[in-house]
Structure formats: structure tokens, C-alpha cells
Design a protein around this motif. Structure first.
Motif, PDB file in Angstrom:
ATOM      1  N   TRP A 125       0.827  -1.201   0.000  1.00 31.53           N
ATOM      2  CA  TRP A 125       0.000   0.000   0.000  1.00 31.53           C
ATOM      3  C   TRP A 125       0.866   1.257   0.000  1.00 31.53           C
ATOM      4  O   TRP A 125       0.655   2.171  -0.788  1.00 31.53           O
ATOM      5  CB  TRP A 125      -0.909   0.062   1.218  1.00 31.53           C
ATOM      6  N   LEU A 126       1.837   1.269   0.916  1.00 32.07           N
ATOM      7  CA  LEU A 126       2.646   2.463   1.116  1.00 32.07           C
ATOM      8  C   LEU A 126       3.560   2.719  -0.082  1.00 32.07           C
ATOM      9  O   LEU A 126       3.749   3.869  -0.490  1.00 32.07           O
ATOM     10  CB  LEU A 126       3.466   2.322   2.398  1.00 32.07           C
ATOM     11  N   VAL A 127       4.124   1.661  -0.651  1.00 34.82           N
ATOM     12  CA  VAL A 127       4.957   1.817  -1.845  1.00 34.82           C
ATOM     13  C   VAL A 127       4.116   2.390  -2.986  1.00 34.82           C
ATOM     14  O   VAL A 127       4.555   3.302  -3.709  1.00 34.82           O
ATOM     15  CB  VAL A 127       5.591   0.474  -2.253  1.00 34.82           C
ATOM     16  N   GLY A 128       2.910   1.883  -3.158  1.00 27.80           N
ATOM     17  CA  GLY A 128       2.046   2.365  -4.232  1.00 27.80           C
ATOM     18  C   GLY A 128       1.689   3.833  -4.085  1.00 27.80           C
ATOM     19  O   GLY A 128       1.762   4.609  -5.046  1.00 27.80           O
ATOM     20  N   LEU A 129       1.296   4.243  -2.886  1.00 31.56           N
ATOM     21  CA  LEU A 129       0.918   5.641  -2.669  1.00 31.56           C
ATOM     22  C   LEU A 129       2.126   6.565  -2.758  1.00 31.56           C
ATOM     23  O   LEU A 129       2.023   7.694  -3.256  1.00 31.56           O
ATOM     24  CB  LEU A 129       0.226   5.791  -1.313  1.00 31.56           C
ATOM     25  N   ALA A 130       3.286   6.087  -2.280  1.00 34.02           N
ATOM     26  CA  ALA A 130       4.504   6.885  -2.414  1.00 34.02           C
ATOM     27  C   ALA A 130       4.848   7.083  -3.885  1.00 34.02           C
ATOM     28  O   ALA A 130       5.285   8.167  -4.297  1.00 34.02           O
ATOM     29  CB  ALA A 130       5.657   6.206  -1.680  1.00 34.02           C
ATOM     30  N   ALA A 131       4.649   6.047  -4.691  1.00 33.39           N
ATOM     31  CA  ALA A 131       4.921   6.154  -6.123  1.00 33.39           C
ATOM     32  C   ALA A 131       4.021   7.198  -6.773  1.00 33.39           C
ATOM     33  O   ALA A 131       4.467   7.989  -7.612  1.00 33.39           O
ATOM     34  CB  ALA A 131       4.729   4.794  -6.796  1.00 33.39           C
ATOM     35  N   VAL A 132       2.749   7.226  -6.390  1.00 33.18           N
ATOM     36  CA  VAL A 132       1.837   8.228  -6.938  1.00 33.18           C
ATOM     37  C   VAL A 132       2.288   9.636  -6.544  1.00 33.18           C
ATOM     38  O   VAL A 132       2.253  10.565  -7.358  1.00 33.18           O
ATOM     39  CB  VAL A 132       0.396   7.962  -6.462  1.00 33.18           C
TER      40      VAL A 132
END
Length: 425
Positions: free
Chosen positions: A316-323
Motif C-alpha cells: 500500500w505504502l509503496v504504491g501511494l509513495a509512487a503516486v
């Protein structure tokens, strides 16, 4: 550089890393990998698939703790009947991964945007080895990411996709916390509520016991990998008589004061919610990055204070950080690198040294203290940087460049859009 040359290294990295992740999944039983992580798919997920195929949610299964939308994800492998359940599940997960990578790359090529977000997603997800392909957190994270990426073009689409994601796992609702005040917020939340209601009613009509997950979710305790679990891990080294048992699908502490630690965790989550509400009420400035930054900050705060922090939560956190990193105006760059570090440590924790964590050895305690220390630091830093970015005074010599962006945020997809911003100082 041409578009082709800019995307070629990204595409090559995706192919290489995903091939490596698939190879690791195919060799899941190797002792060096610390244990089988694919078992949850071909045993637990497939069991739920059989139950769902008969028109009911697994109401009496203590491991079923997910909203009804999760049923659709678990039934999806049935669309590929020529493959085994595990193979079909991995194919669908890989397709979701490829879809969001393409979306991140397309966003990164737009004026004022960056390909760094796509690079982070491609490079950081493999830090979890083969785990992302053996859990359905990739699918729900992809939906949350697509909702945020759609926000600048259509608040309606953002709201609908958010509702679909929240029906799979509840946390994606937090991605709407940073939508600009006024018309944009009303549009996003209205469409999210309408879409969520329609889909939920449809699922309730097709399957029995759609709310069974609430009973199981309420009974969860303090997982060994949570922040509270780290405190109890250290207390064990000091002579605390608690024990670790398998409950509700994870290793949880039992013994004196565990209930108190659980209540403190819930209180901290309530405090995190209060801080987000306070930020929302007092925020004065919005940039194109504010909704993205707020989503990451909110999920970080709720994750760090949760009674359960499973390793797949790092997806979750990797995905939102990428955005966040798709925007050149994001305040979350240092936070993103802390998340990458925490992700790498999470892989050492599970599955490589999970026995040490469960046994509360000094090695296990040190690993959990490091991982959760990074998460707690990231959560605090994320919120502080979010607060400062939306409360800093605008220089009197220049008008706030984000006023027009907020006022003109579309509620439907236009043929083209442009955002005028100034570099963040």
C-alpha cells in the motif's frame, strides 16, 4: 530524450524484476527464502473461492475479515479456467501491476510530472520478493493508485474507483481525505457513496452474509509485527510472561496487558484521525500534489498505529509513495525513501527471520524496532510536511498559484487539462 528512449529503461526494469519475482514464487519452497508464502493463495484463497462459488461469504471462518468486494477479487481467477487457481491469481496480479505501471509512466510523461513515481513502483515492489504476487494487496493498491491518478482529470472517476477499492479493503477510503475543499470534495465523495452503495447492494443480492467480516475484524488482537507488538517483544526480553499464538490469521500476543496495548493502539488511531480532521479544517492551500500527499500521510498514520502491520501492507505504502512522486511538487520525497527502507527491512522480518520475531529473540526485536521505527518516523515526517505545505503563508508579492487549480478541478473527464504551478521552495 524521446518518449521511447525514456520508457525503454523503465520497461526493461519491469520485465527483469517481475521475471525474478515469478522465479522466486515458482521456487517458493527453497529454504533460503524462509518459508512458503504462496500457501495462502492455493490453500486459503482457493478455499474461499469454493465457498463464494456457492453464493455465500465464509461467515463462520475467523480468517474472513474483508469487505464483500474482496469476494470479486478472489473469484476472478475463475475467469481463466485453463490455469490452476494459483497460476490464474498470479496472472491477474501481474496484469494489475502492468496496468498501474503504464498509468504511472503515462502520468510521468505529462508536463510538470515525473517518471520517478513509476521508477519507485517498479524498483521498490521487488524488495518484498515474491510476496506481492501471493497476496491480493496489489489489486486493491492498484485501484487506490488509479483513483488518485484520475483525480486531476475527473473527481467522478476518482470517487467511483475509490469506492470499488474500499469494498475490497476499507483503507482506500483514505485516498479522498486530501481532495480539494468545495465542489471537488462533494463530487468525489458523492460518486464514491453512490457507486459503493450500488455495488454493495448488488453483492448483497448475489451472496449471503455480506457483513460477516465485521464480527471477525473486531476480535483481532496485537500482532507481533505491529508497533504495540514491538513493545511487547521488548517486554518479553525483560521477563514479561506473554506468549505468541496463531489467531485470526496472524501471530498475536496473548497474556497480561495485551488488551491495554490494543486499546492504546486504537486510541492512537483515533488521535491520527483527529489530526487529519484538524489538518483538513485548517488547510489553506492546495497544490496538484496535496491530494496525493494527504493520501499517503493518512494511510501511513493509520498503518503505523494499527494493531496489525502485515508485511503486505508495505505494498500500500509503496504504491501511494509512487503516486506522490509523479508530481514535482510533492512534499513526500524523504518519506518515500523511508518507506523503501522499511520495505526492505520488512522482507528480512518476513519471511527470512520471522521465527526470530515470533520467538522475541534479540535479533527479532532489533528487526522490528528498526522496521517500525522507520514507519513511525515516516508517518510523523509525512504529516508534518503535509501540514507545513498547506499552512505556509503565500508571499504577498505573488498570488497563490493553486487557487485557479482548485477552482477549476473538473468533475468529468475533459479532452485536455493544464495545471499552472510554481516550484515549491
Amino acid at each position: 530524450m524521446t518518449r521511447h528512449h525514456r520508457l525503454l529503461p523503465l520497461a526493461s526494469a519491469w520485465l527483469v524484476t517481475r521475471a525474478l519475482m515469478l522465479w522466486l514464487l515458482a521456487h517458493d519452497s527453497l529454504p533460503l527464502l524462509g518459508g512458503r508464502v504462496a500457501r495462502e493463495v492455493w490453500r486459503l484463497y482457493h478455499h474461499w473461492y469454493v465457498v463464494l462459488s456457492h453464493g455465500a461469504f465464509p461467515a463462520h471462518d475467523r480468517l474472513w475479515q474483508y469487505p464483500p468486494g474482496a469476494g470479486a477479487v478472489l473469484l476472478a481467477p475463475g475467469l481463466l479456467p485453463w490455469l490452476t487457481y494459483l497460476q490464474a491469481f498470479v496472472v491477474i496480479t501481474l496484469a494489475a501491476d502492468a496496468t498501474v505501471t503504464a498509468a504511472l509512466a503515462r502520468t510521468g510523461l505529462r508536463p510538470g510530472r515525473s517518471l520517478l513515481g513509476a521508477g519507485l513502483w517498479v524498483g521498490a515492489l521487488p524488495l518484498l520478493l515474491r510476496l506481492p504476487f501471493a497476496r491480493y494487496d496489489v489489486q486493491v493498491t492498484v485501484l487506490a493508485m488509479l483513483a488518485l491518478l484520475a483525480l486531476s482529470r475527473s473527481t467522478r472517476v476518482c470517487g467511483v474507483i475509490t469506492a470499488l477499492a474500499a469494498l475490497v479493503k476499507v483503507w482506500p477510503l483514505l485516498v479522498l481525505v486530501g481532495v480539494a475543499k468545495g465542489r471537488a470534495t462533494r463530487s468525489a465523495w458523492t460518486w464514491a457513496a453512490a457507486a459503493g452503495a450500488v455495488v454493495f447492494v448488488s453483492l448483497a443480492a448475489l451472496f449471503h452474509n455480506p457483513l460477516a467480516f465485521l464480527r471477525q475484524q473486531g476480535g483481532r488482537g496485537v500482532q507481533v509485527e505491529s508497533l504495540g507488538g514491538t513493545v511487547l517483544n521488548l517486554a518479553t526480553r525483560a521477563g514479561w510472561p506473554g506468549r505468541v499464538h496463531y489467531r485470526y490469521g496472524s501471530m498475536e500476543f496473548t497474556g497480561p496487558y495485551v488488551g491495554t496495548v490494543a486499546h492504546i493502539s486504537l486510541a492512537l488511531t483515533a488521535v491520527a484521525f483527529g489530526l487529519l480532521v484538524l489538518w483538513r479544517l485548517r488547510a489553506r492551500r492546495w497544490t496538484e500534489a496535496t491530494p496525493l500527499d494527504a493520501a499517503l500521510s493518512a494511510v501511513l498514520l493509520f498503518t503505523a498505529t494499527s494493531r496489525v502491520i502485515s508485511p503486505q501492507y508495505m505494498v500500500w505504502l509503496v504504491g501511494l509513495a509512487a503516486v506522490c512522486l509523479t508530481s514535482r511538487h510533492t512534499t513526500q520525497r524523504p518519506v518515500a525513501w523511508l518507506i523503501v527502507a522499511a520495505t526492505a527491512v520488512s522482507t528480512v522480518v518476513f519471511p527470512l527471520y520471522y521465527r526470530d520475531v515470533v520467538a522475541s529473540t534479540w535479533t527479532g526485536c532489533a528487526l522490528m524496532l528498526t522496521r517500525n521505527g522507520l514507519l513511525a518516523t515516516a508517518a510523523v515526517l509525512s504529516f508534518v510536511r503535509l501540514w507545513r505545505s498547506t499552512h505556509a503563508e503565500t508571499p504577498s508579492s505573488a498570488p497563490a498559484p493553486w487557487t485557479s487549480w482548485t477552482a477549476s478541478l473538473p468533475t468529468r473527464s475533459p479532452s485536455s487539462s493544464s495545471v499552472t504551478t510554481t516550484p515549491r521552495m
